[in-house]
Scaffold this motif. Structure first.
Motif, PDB file in Angstrom:
ATOM      1  N   ASN A 124       0.825  -1.214   0.000  1.00 34.59           N
ATOM      2  CA  ASN A 124       0.000   0.000   0.000  1.00 34.59           C
ATOM      3  C   ASN A 124       0.857   1.260   0.000  1.00 34.59           C
ATOM      4  O   ASN A 124       0.430   2.304   0.491  1.00 34.59           O
ATOM      5  CB  ASN A 124      -0.917  -0.016   1.230  1.00 34.59           C
ATOM      6  N   ALA A 127      -0.428   4.878  -1.190  1.00 34.02           N
ATOM      7  CA  ALA A 127      -1.475   5.412  -0.309  1.00 34.02           C
ATOM      8  C   ALA A 127      -0.906   5.818   1.050  1.00 34.02           C
ATOM      9  O   ALA A 127      -1.261   6.867   1.591  1.00 34.02           O
ATOM     10  CB  ALA A 127      -2.590   4.383  -0.124  1.00 34.02           C
ATOM     11  N   VAL A 128      -0.007   5.003   1.583  1.00 37.56           N
ATOM     12  CA  VAL A 128       0.579   5.312   2.895  1.00 37.56           C
ATOM     13  C   VAL A 128       1.431   6.577   2.814  1.00 37.56           C
ATOM     14  O   VAL A 128       1.335   7.458   3.671  1.00 37.56           O
ATOM     15  CB  VAL A 128       1.417   4.125   3.420  1.00 37.56           C
ATOM     16  N   GLU A 130       1.164   9.013   0.712  1.00 37.84           N
ATOM     17  CA  GLU A 130       0.274  10.162   0.545  1.00 37.84           C
ATOM     18  C   GLU A 130      -0.379  10.534   1.880  1.00 37.84           C
ATOM     19  O   GLU A 130      -0.428  11.712   2.252  1.00 37.84           O
ATOM     20  CB  GLU A 130      -0.803   9.836  -0.488  1.00 37.84           C
ATOM     21  N   GLU A 131      -0.833   9.534   2.617  1.00 38.74           N
ATOM     22  CA  GLU A 131      -1.474   9.783   3.908  1.00 38.74           C
ATOM     23  C   GLU A 131      -0.508  10.432   4.890  1.00 38.74           C
ATOM     24  O   GLU A 131      -0.879  11.291   5.685  1.00 38.74           O
ATOM     25  CB  GLU A 131      -1.994   8.469   4.485  1.00 38.74           C
ATOM     26  N   LEU A 132       0.777  10.034   4.833  1.00 42.94           N
ATOM     27  CA  LEU A 132       1.786  10.578   5.742  1.00 42.94           C
ATOM     28  C   LEU A 132       2.445  11.838   5.196  1.00 42.94           C
ATOM     29  O   LEU A 132       3.374  12.362   5.785  1.00 42.94           O
ATOM     30  CB  LEU A 132       2.852   9.510   6.027  1.00 42.94           C
ATOM     31  N   SER A 133       1.971  12.322   4.038  1.00 45.92           N
ATOM     32  CA  SER A 133       2.466  13.545   3.386  1.00 45.92           C
ATOM     33  C   SER A 133       3.946  13.452   2.981  1.00 45.92           C
ATOM     34  O   SER A 133       4.716  14.390   3.172  1.00 45.92           O
ATOM     35  CB  SER A 133       2.256  14.752   4.302  1.00 45.92           C
TER      36      SER A 133
END
Length: 134
Positions: A124, A127-128, A130-133
């Motif tokens: 992932n 997505a990870v 992106e989620e963690l910027s």
């Protein structure tokens, strides 16, 4: 390798390397490089397309000073990754992979991933990050 608790730190790093290789990363293992007269080493560098993961494997015990030690190591690893990024011209994501069952967190610019979560993290990855910027 099934029992990481009995693994040496070298075997632990080899296990991390093998997982990245399984996920089609081009691997540089125990990469040593010089920049501006200083030597640096990163345990596992994995490159896939335009993404570079710079991994420091940590097989620490459960000592009471572990958290502060990991934070200090994260700061050093983050700096190594900035140097790597500058020298090689590729965005270098700093990861610390720990064998202990900690939660995934970001500390001092590094993503901490427990070894048991590394495979899911890589599955992932976009997505990870992106989620963690990142």
């Amino acid at each position: 390798m099934h029992d990481l608790e009995d693994a040496t730190w070298q075997e632990f790093e080899e296990y991390i390397r093998d997982i990245l290789s399984y996920h089609d990363f081009e691997i540089q293992f125990r990469k040593v490089f010089k920049h501006e007269g200083r030597g640096h080493q990163i345990d596992v560098v994995g490159v896939r397309k335009d993404l570079c993961l710079c991994i420091d494997g940590k097989k620490y015990g459960r000592g009471r000073h572990r958290a502060s030690s990991l934070k200090a190591q994260a700061a050093k690893h983050y700096e190594r990754c900035l140097v790597h990024e500058e020298k090689y011209g590729i965005k270098s994501i700093p990861l610390i992979v720990s064998w202990l069952d900690d939660n995934m967190v970001v500390e001092n610019g590094c993503i901490f991933v427990p070894i048991h979560m590394l495979n899911d993290f890589l599955l992932n990855l976009d997505a990870v990050l992106e989620e963690l910027s990142f």
